[in-house]
Design an enzyme around this catalytic site. Structure first.
Site, PDB file in Angstrom:
ATOM      1  N   ARG A  62       0.837  -1.210   0.000  1.00  0.00           N
ATOM      2  CA  ARG A  62       0.000   0.000   0.000  1.00  0.00           C
ATOM      3  C   ARG A  62       0.868   1.255   0.000  1.00  0.00           C
ATOM      4  O   ARG A  62       0.529   2.263  -0.618  1.00  0.00           O
ATOM      5  CB  ARG A  62      -0.920   0.002   1.226  1.00  0.00           C
ATOM      6  CG  ARG A  62      -1.764  -1.254   1.419  1.00  0.00           C
ATOM      7  CD  ARG A  62      -3.145  -1.131   0.839  1.00  0.00           C
ATOM      8  NE  ARG A  62      -3.829   0.095   1.193  1.00  0.00           N
ATOM      9  CZ  ARG A  62      -4.480   0.313   2.337  1.00  0.00           C
ATOM     10  NH1 ARG A  62      -4.578  -0.646   3.237  1.00  0.00           N
ATOM     11  NH2 ARG A  62      -5.062   1.465   2.571  1.00  0.00           N
ATOM     12  N   ASN A  95      -8.328   8.282   4.721  1.00  0.00           N
ATOM     13  CA  ASN A  95      -7.308   7.679   3.853  1.00  0.00           C
ATOM     14  C   ASN A  95      -5.927   7.789   4.482  1.00  0.00           C
ATOM     15  O   ASN A  95      -5.599   8.767   5.144  1.00  0.00           O
ATOM     16  CB  ASN A  95      -7.312   8.359   2.487  1.00  0.00           C
ATOM     17  CG  ASN A  95      -8.647   8.200   1.781  1.00  0.00           C
ATOM     18  OD1 ASN A  95      -9.429   7.327   2.143  1.00  0.00           O
ATOM     19  ND2 ASN A  95      -8.914   9.037   0.804  1.00  0.00           N
ATOM     20  N   HIS A 112      -7.308   7.873  10.447  1.00  0.00           N
ATOM     21  CA  HIS A 112      -6.909   6.457  10.469  1.00  0.00           C
ATOM     22  C   HIS A 112      -5.404   6.269  10.259  1.00  0.00           C
ATOM     23  O   HIS A 112      -4.957   5.175   9.921  1.00  0.00           O
ATOM     24  CB  HIS A 112      -7.696   5.650   9.415  1.00  0.00           C
ATOM     25  CG  HIS A 112      -9.148   5.502   9.746  1.00  0.00           C
ATOM     26  ND1 HIS A 112     -10.098   5.123   8.815  1.00  0.00           N
ATOM     27  CD2 HIS A 112      -9.823   5.676  10.916  1.00  0.00           C
ATOM     28  CE1 HIS A 112     -11.297   5.071   9.414  1.00  0.00           C
ATOM     29  NE2 HIS A 112     -11.160   5.420  10.672  1.00  0.00           N
ATOM     30  N   CYS A 123       9.611   3.070  21.698  1.00  0.00           N
ATOM     31  CA  CYS A 123       9.866   4.409  22.260  1.00  0.00           C
ATOM     32  C   CYS A 123       8.777   5.424  21.922  1.00  0.00           C
ATOM     33  O   CYS A 123       8.878   6.587  22.307  1.00  0.00           O
ATOM     34  CB  CYS A 123      11.235   4.914  21.807  1.00  0.00           C
ATOM     35  SG  CYS A 123      11.301   5.405  20.060  1.00  0.00           S
TER      36      CYS A 123
HETATM   37  C1  BJW Z   1     -16.222   6.678  -5.250  1.00  0.00           C
HETATM   38  C2  BJW Z   1     -15.434   6.491  -6.377  1.00  0.00           C
HETATM   39  C3  BJW Z   1     -15.178   7.623  -7.191  1.00  0.00           C
HETATM   40  C4  BJW Z   1     -15.636   4.600  -5.355  1.00  0.00           C
HETATM   41  N1  BJW Z   1     -15.687   8.801  -6.861  1.00  0.00           N
HETATM   42  N2  BJW Z   1     -16.712   7.851  -4.942  1.00  0.00           N
HETATM   43  C5  BJW Z   1     -19.750  -3.427  15.753  1.00  0.00           C
HETATM   44  C6  BJW Z   1     -18.974  -4.573  15.863  1.00  0.00           C
HETATM   45  C7  BJW Z   1     -17.583  -4.510  15.914  1.00  0.00           C
HETATM   46  C8  BJW Z   1     -16.943  -3.307  15.861  1.00  0.00           C
HETATM   47  C9  BJW Z   1     -17.728  -2.180  15.761  1.00  0.00           C
HETATM   48  C10 BJW Z   1     -19.094  -2.227  15.712  1.00  0.00           C
HETATM   49  N3  BJW Z   1     -19.562  -0.969  15.601  1.00  0.00           N
HETATM   50  C11 BJW Z   1     -18.516  -0.157  15.557  1.00  0.00           C
HETATM   51  C12 BJW Z   1     -17.388  -0.874  15.666  1.00  0.00           C
HETATM   52  C13 BJW Z   1     -16.052  -0.383  15.661  1.00  0.00           C
HETATM   53  C14 BJW Z   1     -15.321  -0.478  14.354  1.00  0.00           C
HETATM   54  C15 BJW Z   1     -16.280  -0.510  13.163  1.00  0.00           C
HETATM   55  O1  BJW Z   1     -16.724   0.497  12.663  1.00  0.00           O
HETATM   56  N4  BJW Z   1     -16.581  -1.679  12.641  1.00  0.00           N
HETATM   57  C16 BJW Z   1     -17.521  -1.793  11.520  1.00  0.00           C
HETATM   58  C17 BJW Z   1     -17.017  -2.851  10.569  1.00  0.00           C
HETATM   59  C18 BJW Z   1     -18.904  -2.042  12.056  1.00  0.00           C
HETATM   60  N5  BJW Z   1     -14.512   0.703  14.318  1.00  0.00           N
HETATM   61  C19 BJW Z   1     -13.324   0.759  14.920  1.00  0.00           C
HETATM   62  O2  BJW Z   1     -12.847  -0.207  15.475  1.00  0.00           O
HETATM   63  C20 BJW Z   1     -12.627   2.097  14.926  1.00  0.00           C
HETATM   64  N6  BJW Z   1     -12.229   2.430  16.228  1.00  0.00           N
HETATM   65  C21 BJW Z   1     -13.095   2.673  17.192  1.00  0.00           C
HETATM   66  O3  BJW Z   1     -14.302   2.603  17.029  1.00  0.00           O
HETATM   67  O4  BJW Z   1     -12.519   3.051  18.370  1.00  0.00           O
HETATM   68  C22 BJW Z   1     -13.330   3.111  19.509  1.00  0.00           C
HETATM   69  C23 BJW Z   1     -13.199   1.786  20.200  1.00  0.00           C
HETATM   70  C24 BJW Z   1     -11.963   1.385  20.643  1.00  0.00           C
HETATM   71  C25 BJW Z   1     -11.837   0.175  21.292  1.00  0.00           C
HETATM   72  C26 BJW Z   1     -12.951  -0.637  21.435  1.00  0.00           C
HETATM   73  C27 BJW Z   1     -14.182  -0.237  20.946  1.00  0.00           C
HETATM   74  C28 BJW Z   1     -14.307   0.987  20.316  1.00  0.00           C
HETATM   75  C29 BJW Z   1     -11.359   2.031  14.086  1.00  0.00           C
HETATM   76  C30 BJW Z   1     -11.659   1.905  12.655  1.00  0.00           C
HETATM   77  C31 BJW Z   1     -10.363   1.762  11.874  1.00  0.00           C
HETATM   78  C32 BJW Z   1     -10.631   1.577  10.390  1.00  0.00           C
HETATM   79  N7  BJW Z   1      -9.440   1.228   9.760  1.00  0.00           N
HETATM   80  C33 BJW Z   1      -9.463   0.980   8.321  1.00  0.00           C
HETATM   81  C34 BJW Z   1      -8.134   0.276   7.910  1.00  0.00           C
HETATM   82  C35 BJW Z   1      -6.900   1.060   8.256  1.00  0.00           C
HETATM   83  C36 BJW Z   1      -6.496   2.060   7.190  1.00  0.00           C
HETATM   84  C37 BJW Z   1      -6.034   1.410   5.918  1.00  0.00           C
HETATM   85  O5  BJW Z   1      -5.518   0.275   5.935  1.00  0.00           O
HETATM   86  O6  BJW Z   1      -6.189   2.069   4.873  1.00  0.00           O
HETATM   87  O7  BJW Z   1      -9.645   2.185   7.605  1.00  0.00           O
HETATM   88  S1  BJW Z   1     -10.842   0.002   7.817  1.00  0.00           S
HETATM   89  C38 BJW Z   1     -11.017   0.749   6.254  1.00  0.00           C
HETATM   90  O8  BJW Z   1     -12.352   1.274   6.135  1.00  0.00           O
HETATM   91  C39 BJW Z   1     -10.053   1.945   6.246  1.00  0.00           C
HETATM   92  C40 BJW Z   1     -10.930   3.033   5.700  1.00  0.00           C
HETATM   93  O9  BJW Z   1     -10.446   4.299   6.113  1.00  0.00           O
HETATM   94  C41 BJW Z   1     -12.296   2.699   6.248  1.00  0.00           C
HETATM   95  C42 BJW Z   1     -13.436   3.338   5.522  1.00  0.00           C
HETATM   96  O10 BJW Z   1     -13.523   2.858   4.205  1.00  0.00           O
HETATM   97  P1  BJW Z   1     -13.984   3.842   3.042  1.00  0.00           P
HETATM   98  O11 BJW Z   1     -13.015   4.927   2.881  1.00  0.00           O
HETATM   99  O12 BJW Z   1     -15.389   4.257   3.281  1.00  0.00           O
HETATM  100  O13 BJW Z   1     -13.856   2.894   1.754  1.00  0.00           O
HETATM  101  P2  BJW Z   1     -14.921   1.902   1.100  1.00  0.00           P
HETATM  102  O14 BJW Z   1     -14.198   1.032   0.155  1.00  0.00           O
HETATM  103  O15 BJW Z   1     -15.755   1.243   2.117  1.00  0.00           O
HETATM  104  O16 BJW Z   1     -15.900   2.852   0.279  1.00  0.00           O
HETATM  105  C43 BJW Z   1     -15.482   3.544  -0.880  1.00  0.00           C
HETATM  106  C44 BJW Z   1     -16.591   4.470  -1.340  1.00  0.00           C
HETATM  107  O17 BJW Z   1     -16.109   5.255  -2.412  1.00  0.00           O
HETATM  108  C45 BJW Z   1     -17.835   3.745  -1.834  1.00  0.00           C
HETATM  109  O18 BJW Z   1     -18.992   4.352  -1.240  1.00  0.00           O
HETATM  110  C46 BJW Z   1     -17.817   3.991  -3.353  1.00  0.00           C
HETATM  111  O19 BJW Z   1     -19.131   4.171  -3.887  1.00  0.00           O
HETATM  112  C47 BJW Z   1     -17.051   5.287  -3.453  1.00  0.00           C
HETATM  113  N8  BJW Z   1     -16.304   5.494  -4.720  1.00  0.00           N
HETATM  114  N9  BJW Z   1     -15.050   5.196  -6.529  1.00  0.00           N
HETATM  115  C48 BJW Z   1     -16.443   8.905  -5.800  1.00  0.00           C
HETATM  116  N10 BJW Z   1     -14.411   7.547  -8.395  1.00  0.00           N
END
Ligand code: BJW
Length: 235
Positions: A62, A95, A112, A123
């Site tokens: 990545r 992102n 993120h 450290c």
């Molecule tokens: C276009 C396009 C074009 C395409 N033009 N548009 C229930 C159960 C278990 C856990 C949870 C739960 N409820 C909540 C949680 C917590 C969990 C969570 O949300 N889980 C869900 C799966 C339900 N969240 C967390 O754990 C977060 N932390 C947290 O809540 O802390 C508090 C806490 C701590 C301790 C205990 C409990 C709570 C942390 C979340 C971390 C997310 N990390 C990631 C990976 C790391 C980064 C990386 O590797 O890049 O971040 S996950 C991944 O998804 C990444 C992204 O930033 C994130 C969002 O994805 P995104 O950007 O929306 O991408 P896509 O692919 O989903 O969507 C793309 C969109 O673009 C689409 O809509 C297309 O239509 C569009 N598109 N081409 C315009 N040309």
């Protein structure tokens, strides 16, 4: 988007969709990143503990992809807005690439983390990192082989939540660009902003999961929708 004269403070949330036209894969598309890797295999602290090499390899790939990508018209338009908007503005990005910054935007917050940053769990120092982390290179500060990608994984707390919620509380306009609304807390920002009185706009290729919560949704590619919206705002 309503009466722009009433808007002074803007919060923008961006997701993988804004970088899609720069050639970086989104997460949840059919050919997306997670088609080849199960999320629980790469995006959790447990996965990193179990198989660090797999996780390092995934982020090394990545990192190389991010370095090779170029900002697109959507990043450029937001950079223009950042340069010219006289009110408060915060671009909260999920992102981990640096395309907002390379387009010239300055008011950017990486909730993120950043793929071009390595975090030493020994450290606690962070270092700009362009090469590989596979092979356990030593931390430039303490010499320990304790570097991990500076990325927020599932179950970890996203960065700077206090600053984000303060910005949302003061926002007159909240705009979500290219994110599916599948991951919290980011998916909840629209509701938070609306409750605090902000107008809300979604720009996305397809409707997000939380689409109903927005006052207005415009569907299309970010490279077209974002420059058009920025031109309206700055008119
Ligand atoms: C276009 C396009 C074009 C395409 N033009 N548009 C229930 C159960 C278990 C856990 C949870 C739960 N409820 C909540 C949680 C917590 C969990 C969570 O949300 N889980 C869900 C799966 C339900 N969240 C967390 O754990 C977060 N932390 C947290 O809540 O802390 C508090 C806490 C701590 C301790 C205990 C409990 C709570 C942390 C979340 C971390 C997310 N990390 C990631 C990976 C790391 C980064 C990386 O590797 O890049 O971040 S996950 C991944 O998804 C990444 C992204 O930033 C994130 C969002 O994805 P995104 O950007 O929306 O991408 P896509 O692919 O989903 O969507 C793309 C969109 O673009 C689409 O809509 C297309 O239509 C569009 N598109 N081409 C315009 N040309």
């Amino acid at each position: 988007m309503g009466d722009m004269h009433a808007v002074r403070n803007i919060v923008i949330l961006t997701g993988a969709g804004i970088s899609a036209e720069s050639g970086l894969k989104t997460f949840r598309a059919e050919d997306g990143l997670w088609e080849e890797h199960r999320v629980e295999d790469v995006c959790t602290p447990q996965a990193f503990a179990r198989d660090p090499d797999l996780v390092q390899r995934f982020y090394d790939m990545r990192r190389a992809a991010a370095l090779a990508a170029e900002p697109n018209a959507a990043h450029e338009a937001l950079a223009t807005l950042d340069a010219e908007w006289p009110g408060e503005l915060l671009i909260v990005t999920q992102n981990i690439d640096d395309l907002h910054e390379r387009a010239g935007a300055r008011r950017v917050l990486h909730m993120h983390g950043e793929v071009l940053s390595a975090w030493c769990t020994g450290c606690d120092m962070r270092h700009r990192w362009e090469g590989a982390l596979l092979g356990d290179p030593p931390c430039p500060a303490c010499g320990e082989a304790s570097l991990r990608p500076d990325i927020v994984w599932f179950g970890e707390m996203p960065y700077e939540m206090d600053r984000i919620f303060a910005a949302l509380a003061g926002a007159d306009l909240f705009v979500s660009i290219g994110t599916s609304g599948a991951v919290y807390p980011a998916a909840g920002f629209v509701q938070e902003a609306a409750t605090r009185g902000a107008a809300t706009l979604e720009l996305n290729l397809e409707r997000s999961l939380g689409s109903r919560m927005f006052d207005e949704t415009r569907l299309g590619p970010a490279s077209e929708l974002v420059p058009r919206w920025v031109a309206e705002v700055l008119a």
